[in-house]
Scaffold this motif. Sequence first.
Motif, mmCIF file in Angstrom:
data_model
loop_
_atom_site.group_PDB
_atom_site.id
_atom_site.type_symbol
_atom_site.label_atom_id
_atom_site.label_comp_id
_atom_site.label_asym_id
_atom_site.label_seq_id
_atom_site.Cartn_x
_atom_site.Cartn_y
_atom_site.Cartn_z
ATOM 1 N N ALA A 1 59.564 35.086 31.847
ATOM 2 C CA ALA A 1 59.736 33.653 32.117
ATOM 3 C C ALA A 1 59.083 32.818 31.026
ATOM 4 N N LYS A 2 57.978 33.308 30.494
ATOM 5 C CA LYS A 2 57.226 32.458 29.575
ATOM 6 C C LYS A 2 56.313 33.308 28.696
ATOM 7 N N LYS B 1 53.054 32.861 27.277
ATOM 8 C CA LYS B 1 51.945 31.912 27.411
ATOM 9 C C LYS B 1 51.222 31.734 26.086
ATOM 10 N N GLY C 1 56.294 37.087 41.180
ATOM 11 C CA GLY C 1 56.272 37.691 39.854
ATOM 12 C C GLY C 1 54.855 38.073 39.463
ATOM 13 N N ALA C 2 54.544 37.921 38.174
ATOM 14 C CA ALA C 2 53.204 38.280 37.723
ATOM 15 C C ALA C 2 52.906 37.651 36.379
ATOM 16 N N SER C 3 51.616 37.534 36.125
ATOM 17 C CA SER C 3 51.145 37.067 34.838
ATOM 18 C C SER C 3 50.426 38.269 34.200
ATOM 19 N N VAL D 1 54.327 35.630 31.325
ATOM 20 C CA VAL D 1 54.591 35.406 32.750
ATOM 21 C C VAL D 1 55.961 35.989 33.074
ATOM 22 N N PHE D 2 56.025 36.772 34.135
ATOM 23 C CA PHE D 2 57.288 37.361 34.576
ATOM 24 C C PHE D 2 57.687 36.775 35.928
ATOM 25 N N SER D 3 59.004 36.615 36.093
ATOM 26 C CA SER D 3 59.508 36.035 37.331
ATOM 27 C C SER D 3 60.440 37.035 38.026
#
Lengths: 130, 163
Positions: free
Chosen positions: B71-72, B74, B102-104, B122-124
Motif C-alpha cells: 500500500a505504501k 513509508k 494488513g500490516a506495517s 505498509v501492506f493492505s
Amino acid sequence: MPMSKDEIFDKVRATLVDALSVDDDDVRADATVMGDLGAESIDFLDIVFRLEKTFGIKIPQEELMPRDILQNPDYVVDKKLNAAGLAALKKAMPHADLTNFEKSPEIDRLAEVFTVGAIVKFIEAKLASK
Amino acid sequence: MRWIWFDRFVEFESGKRAVAVKNVTLAEDHLHDHFPGYPIMPHSLMIEGMAQTAGILVGEARGFSEKVILAKVKRAEFFTLVRPGDTIRYQATVDGEVTASGASTTGRIFVGEEPVGEVDLVFSHIDKNMSGLEFPEENFVFTGEFQALLKTYRQQGGAKVAL
C-alpha cells in the motif's frame, strides 16, 4: 498518570507529520486529514498502524470509520444518510463533530469530519477506556 | 511469475520476521542497462525485493488467504551500492502484528555485515480495506503458480529453505 489532551495532540501531530510529510504548523485541530493534509485512503491504514504503536492501543477499522453504516441500504438513500443513518453514525462516531455534515449528509462529504481534533478525541476516549 | 526478486528464505518466523537472500549476477539482463559498463543493483528493485520478502511474511500469517498488496513505501533509504557477486539479505519484521486490515513492516537490507538500506512498508488486505470495490474471487497475489513454487521449495529445499 493519564496523558493530557496536549500530550495526545503532540503525539498525533508527530504521527501525521511522519505519515503524510506535512509541516508541524499545518497540523491544527481543525485541519481535515484528507482535505487539508492531503491524506489518501491508503494513508489511513498507515496512520492507524502508527497510532496503535504510539499509544499502545488497538484501533478496529470500524470504530474510526463505520463503513457498515455507509453501505447499509436502510441508512443510505441516493448517496445521502437518512435520519436513521445519521443517528447511527452519531452513535458510532462520538469523536467526530457532525454539526456541519448533518446539514447535508452526503456520504462523499464524510471525509470532512475527519479532523485532527477528531482523531485526538478518539484516542483520548480509547486511552480512557483502556 | 518470473518477477521474483529474492532467491530463498533463510529464516522465517511466522507472523513476525523473515530473512531472504538474493544473489546478484551479471547474467541478469537489467544490470547491463543499469548502467552500461557500470552494473549496480537498482535500489528500486531492492524495494521490490523487500516488498516481496515482507509481503510473503504478511501473507503467510493468514495462510495466504488474503490478497496482500503493497500500500505504501513509508521510507526507503540506501547507503551504498550493490554489485554483481554480492548476496543481498532482506530482513523484514512485522511491526506489532498482522491485523485484519494488513500490516506495517520494518526492513533492513545487508550485504554481509554492511548495511545497504532501510525500507519500511505498509501492506493492505485489499478485500478488507477497499470495500465497495469488487475484486476477483481468486487470489491474484498468491496465485496457484506461487503456491506450486512454494510447495516445490518446501519439498526439495530441505534444511536450506526456511519457508
